[in-house]
Write an enzyme that holds these catalytic residues in place. Structure first.
Site, PDB file in Angstrom:
ATOM      1  N   CYS A   1      41.432 -18.926 -24.178  1.00  7.60           N
ATOM      2  CA  CYS A   1      40.847 -17.800 -24.930  1.00  7.60           C
ATOM      3  C   CYS A   1      40.165 -18.208 -26.235  1.00  7.60           C
ATOM      4  O   CYS A   1      39.084 -17.697 -26.564  1.00  7.60           O
ATOM      5  CB  CYS A   1      41.908 -16.735 -25.185  1.00  7.60           C
ATOM      6  SG  CYS A   1      43.505 -17.378 -25.687  1.00  7.60           S
TER       7      CYS A   1
ATOM      8  N   HIS B   1      40.981 -13.397 -31.726  1.00  8.73           N
ATOM      9  CA  HIS B   1      41.162 -14.717 -32.310  1.00  8.73           C
ATOM     10  C   HIS B   1      40.011 -14.979 -33.300  1.00  8.73           C
ATOM     11  O   HIS B   1      38.837 -14.939 -32.924  1.00  8.73           O
ATOM     12  CB  HIS B   1      41.141 -15.801 -31.229  1.00  8.73           C
ATOM     13  CG  HIS B   1      42.318 -15.759 -30.290  1.00  8.73           C
ATOM     14  ND1 HIS B   1      43.437 -14.974 -30.496  1.00  8.73           N
ATOM     15  CD2 HIS B   1      42.555 -16.444 -29.131  1.00  8.73           C
ATOM     16  CE1 HIS B   1      44.308 -15.174 -29.504  1.00  8.73           C
ATOM     17  NE2 HIS B   1      43.795 -16.045 -28.678  1.00  8.73           N
TER      18      HIS B   1
HETATM   19  N1  NAP Z   1      46.992 -13.369 -23.148  1.00 10.18           N
HETATM   20  C1  NAP Z   1      45.827 -13.941 -23.355  1.00 10.18           C
HETATM   21  O1  NAP Z   1      45.105 -13.647 -24.351  1.00 10.18           O
HETATM   22  C2  NAP Z   1      45.294 -14.991 -22.405  1.00 10.18           C
HETATM   23  C3  NAP Z   1      43.973 -15.399 -22.569  1.00 10.18           C
HETATM   24  C4  NAP Z   1      43.461 -16.373 -21.698  1.00 10.18           C
HETATM   25  C5  NAP Z   1      44.248 -16.889 -20.705  1.00 10.18           C
HETATM   26  N2  NAP Z   1      45.540 -16.480 -20.562  1.00 10.18           N
HETATM   27  C6  NAP Z   1      46.315 -17.043 -19.451  1.00 10.18           C
HETATM   28  O2  NAP Z   1      46.378 -16.036 -18.448  1.00 10.18           O
HETATM   29  C7  NAP Z   1      47.634 -16.134 -17.744  1.00 10.18           C
HETATM   30  C8  NAP Z   1      48.378 -14.804 -17.860  1.00 10.18           C
HETATM   31  O3  NAP Z   1      48.630 -14.569 -19.237  1.00 10.18           O
HETATM   32  P1  NAP Z   1      49.303 -13.228 -19.759  1.00 10.18           P
HETATM   33  O4  NAP Z   1      49.152 -13.293 -21.229  1.00 10.18           O
HETATM   34  O5  NAP Z   1      48.766 -12.050 -19.019  1.00 10.18           O
HETATM   35  O6  NAP Z   1      50.848 -13.478 -19.334  1.00 10.18           O
HETATM   36  P2  NAP Z   1      52.007 -12.425 -19.037  1.00 10.18           P
HETATM   37  O7  NAP Z   1      51.770 -11.145 -19.784  1.00 10.18           O
HETATM   38  O8  NAP Z   1      53.270 -13.152 -19.281  1.00 10.18           O
HETATM   39  O9  NAP Z   1      51.880 -12.097 -17.451  1.00 10.18           O
HETATM   40  C9  NAP Z   1      52.244 -13.050 -16.471  1.00 10.18           C
HETATM   41  C10 NAP Z   1      52.029 -12.515 -15.060  1.00 10.18           C
HETATM   42  O10 NAP Z   1      52.436 -13.535 -14.116  1.00 10.18           O
HETATM   43  C11 NAP Z   1      53.344 -12.936 -13.171  1.00 10.18           C
HETATM   44  N3  NAP Z   1      54.304 -13.936 -12.715  1.00 10.18           N
HETATM   45  C12 NAP Z   1      55.260 -14.565 -13.440  1.00 10.18           C
HETATM   46  N4  NAP Z   1      55.987 -15.395 -12.643  1.00 10.18           N
HETATM   47  C13 NAP Z   1      55.498 -15.249 -11.400  1.00 10.18           C
HETATM   48  C14 NAP Z   1      55.829 -15.822 -10.144  1.00 10.18           C
HETATM   49  N5  NAP Z   1      56.825 -16.731 -10.000  1.00 10.18           N
HETATM   50  N6  NAP Z   1      55.095 -15.468  -9.045  1.00 10.18           N
HETATM   51  C15 NAP Z   1      54.089 -14.579  -9.166  1.00 10.18           C
HETATM   52  N7  NAP Z   1      53.733 -13.979 -10.337  1.00 10.18           N
HETATM   53  C16 NAP Z   1      54.425 -14.329 -11.435  1.00 10.18           C
HETATM   54  C17 NAP Z   1      54.024 -11.801 -13.932  1.00 10.18           C
HETATM   55  O11 NAP Z   1      54.552 -10.872 -12.994  1.00 10.18           O
HETATM   56  P3  NAP Z   1      55.924 -10.018 -13.282  1.00 10.18           P
HETATM   57  O12 NAP Z   1      55.542  -8.899 -14.217  1.00 10.18           O
HETATM   58  O13 NAP Z   1      56.327  -9.521 -11.939  1.00 10.18           O
HETATM   59  O14 NAP Z   1      56.901 -10.973 -13.905  1.00 10.18           O
HETATM   60  C18 NAP Z   1      52.833 -11.250 -14.721  1.00 10.18           C
HETATM   61  O15 NAP Z   1      52.073 -10.400 -13.900  1.00 10.18           O
HETATM   62  C19 NAP Z   1      48.392 -17.297 -18.378  1.00 10.18           C
HETATM   63  O16 NAP Z   1      48.168 -18.450 -17.607  1.00 10.18           O
HETATM   64  C20 NAP Z   1      47.750 -17.437 -19.758  1.00 10.18           C
HETATM   65  O17 NAP Z   1      47.823 -18.733 -20.266  1.00 10.18           O
HETATM   66  C21 NAP Z   1      46.084 -15.519 -21.387  1.00 10.18           C
END
Ligand code: NAP
Length: 353
Positions: free
Chosen positions: A149, A242
């Protein structure tokens, strides 16, 4: 009347997954055919398991979808992945093998030589890497990566400057929102009234991903841009957005006026500019002394524009500036959707009429 393209969202319950749901709910080209998450959520209604954090209402038709397991087959020519990085690798590969275009937000595949790391306005030409990828891996689908990001905002703002003046070196210091850590993310007792001067792995991501995005295609993949990057990353008590302060040195002396003109004139190719998610312009320059600010400037271009301000001389390198990008829209779901739109515009995904 042209039919919309069915898509699915992996990790649909998380911070980025919810943003995908919101952005795709009324998209002109795509429709959400499936949502999936961990086994703890699978088998239940999306509306029941999601802790909906978006400010718009969750559309009833999406709320009623039953959450699937993150395994093919799921309906959808595109699988938008917002999975936890620890589990994303094999899941994303399985979907690409099964024929889906996987647009991933996780770090897992970003630096692989045959995976394009895309910012459509900056390097849409890198899309051709998926032809090499499909041939080398024997996949019917392919993986396309969205940058980290903070890198997404930085590399978009640097693209016109690098193109016009050739960047030689840069320092960047980030002030990153808590939503960048997902949900529930950083504990409030750590985040509130505080600054945490460490985000695991983030500095390395900025340093290598920026150079890949602004690099040139070559027979082995992408030759990274030759400049050096030194990154400092900090978590600050801001919800979204950010902010990054940058000092940059070029091959020749560049004035603030020249840099401002290059940023203001910058556009993606006509094909990219016409995509539904592309903002016009992609980079907004704000000359006011105290801008950009997350609370005031984050939603420019519906969260897809990067705002640049405070362009001024630097006594050590050539120029200093401040930039702001929306971490879950330009830095994640919004640009993920834009990448899928690029696949359509490039003739790789068809809308059936
Ligand atoms: N937040 C940001 O600003 C941002 C920006 C760019 C990239 N990212 C990247 O995008 C990705 C998601 O980020 P996020 O911030 O949205 O994280 P998050 O809020 O923690 O969401 C994680 C997701 O992954 C699922 N998950 C976890 N363990 C799993 C498993 N074993 N099998 C299948 N699904 C699973 C969760 O499902 P449950 O609800 O069922 O646990 C949830 O839907 C990450 O790789 C992060 O580095 C994030």
């Amino acid at each position: 009347m042209t039919a919309k393209i069915p898509v699915c969202i992996l990790g649909a319950t998380g911070t980025v997954g919810q943003k995908f749901v919101r952005l795709l709910a009324d998209h002109p080209w795509f429709e959400i055919a499936a949502v999936a998450a961990s086994s703890a959520s699978a088998g239940r209604r999306y509306g029941e398991v999601v802790r909906w954090r978006e400010q718009t209402d969750l559309p009833p038709a999406i709320a009623d979808l039953v959450v699937g397991e993150c395994a093919p087959p799921l309906p959808g020519a595109v699988a938008f992945s917002a999975l936890d990085a620890d589990v994303a690798g094999p899941i994303e590969q399985a979907f690409a093998r099964a024929g889906a275009f996987v647009v991933t937000n996780t770090r897992t595949h970003r630096m692989e030589p045959d995976v394009p790391l895309l910012i459509p306005e900056a390097n849409a030409d890198h899309l051709v890497l998926i032809d090499r990828q499909r041939e080398a891996r024997g996949w019917r689908g392919a993986i396309l990566a969205n940058p980290n990001c903070s890198t997404a905002a930085l590399a978009l703002a640097l693209a016109p400057l690098h193109r016009a003046f050739e960047v030689e070196k840069l320092f960047v210091s980030t002030m990153q929102a808590v939503s960048g850590a997902g949900y529930p993310g950083v504990p409030s007792l750590d985040a509130l009234g505080n600054v945490i001067p460490h985000i695991g792995g983030e500095e390395e991501k900025i340093e290598r991903e920026t150079r890949k995005i602004l690099g040139a295609l070559d027979p082995g993949g992408v030759e990274p841009a030759a400049f050096a990057v030194s990154a400092h990353t900090n978590r600050v008590p801001v919800i979204d957005g950010h902010l990054e302060t940058v000092s940059v040195g070029f091959r020749r002396r560049v004035s603030p006026q020249e840099a401002t003109a290059a940023l203001r004139e910058f556009r993606g190719s006509p094909c990219v500019s016409d995509l539904p998610s592309s903002p016009d312009p992609p980079v907004e320059v704000d000359a006011r002394a105290d801008r950009p600010q997350p609370r005031l400037d984050l939603d420019r271009g519906r969260g897809m524009a990067v705002t640049v301000g405070r362009i001024r001389p630097c006594p050590i390198l050539d120029l200093r500036l401040v930039l702001l990008g929306h971490n879950t829209i330009r830095g994640a779901a919004g640009q993920g959707v834009q990448i899928a739109e690029l696949l359509v515009a490039d003739g790789r995904l068809e809308r059936r009429g």
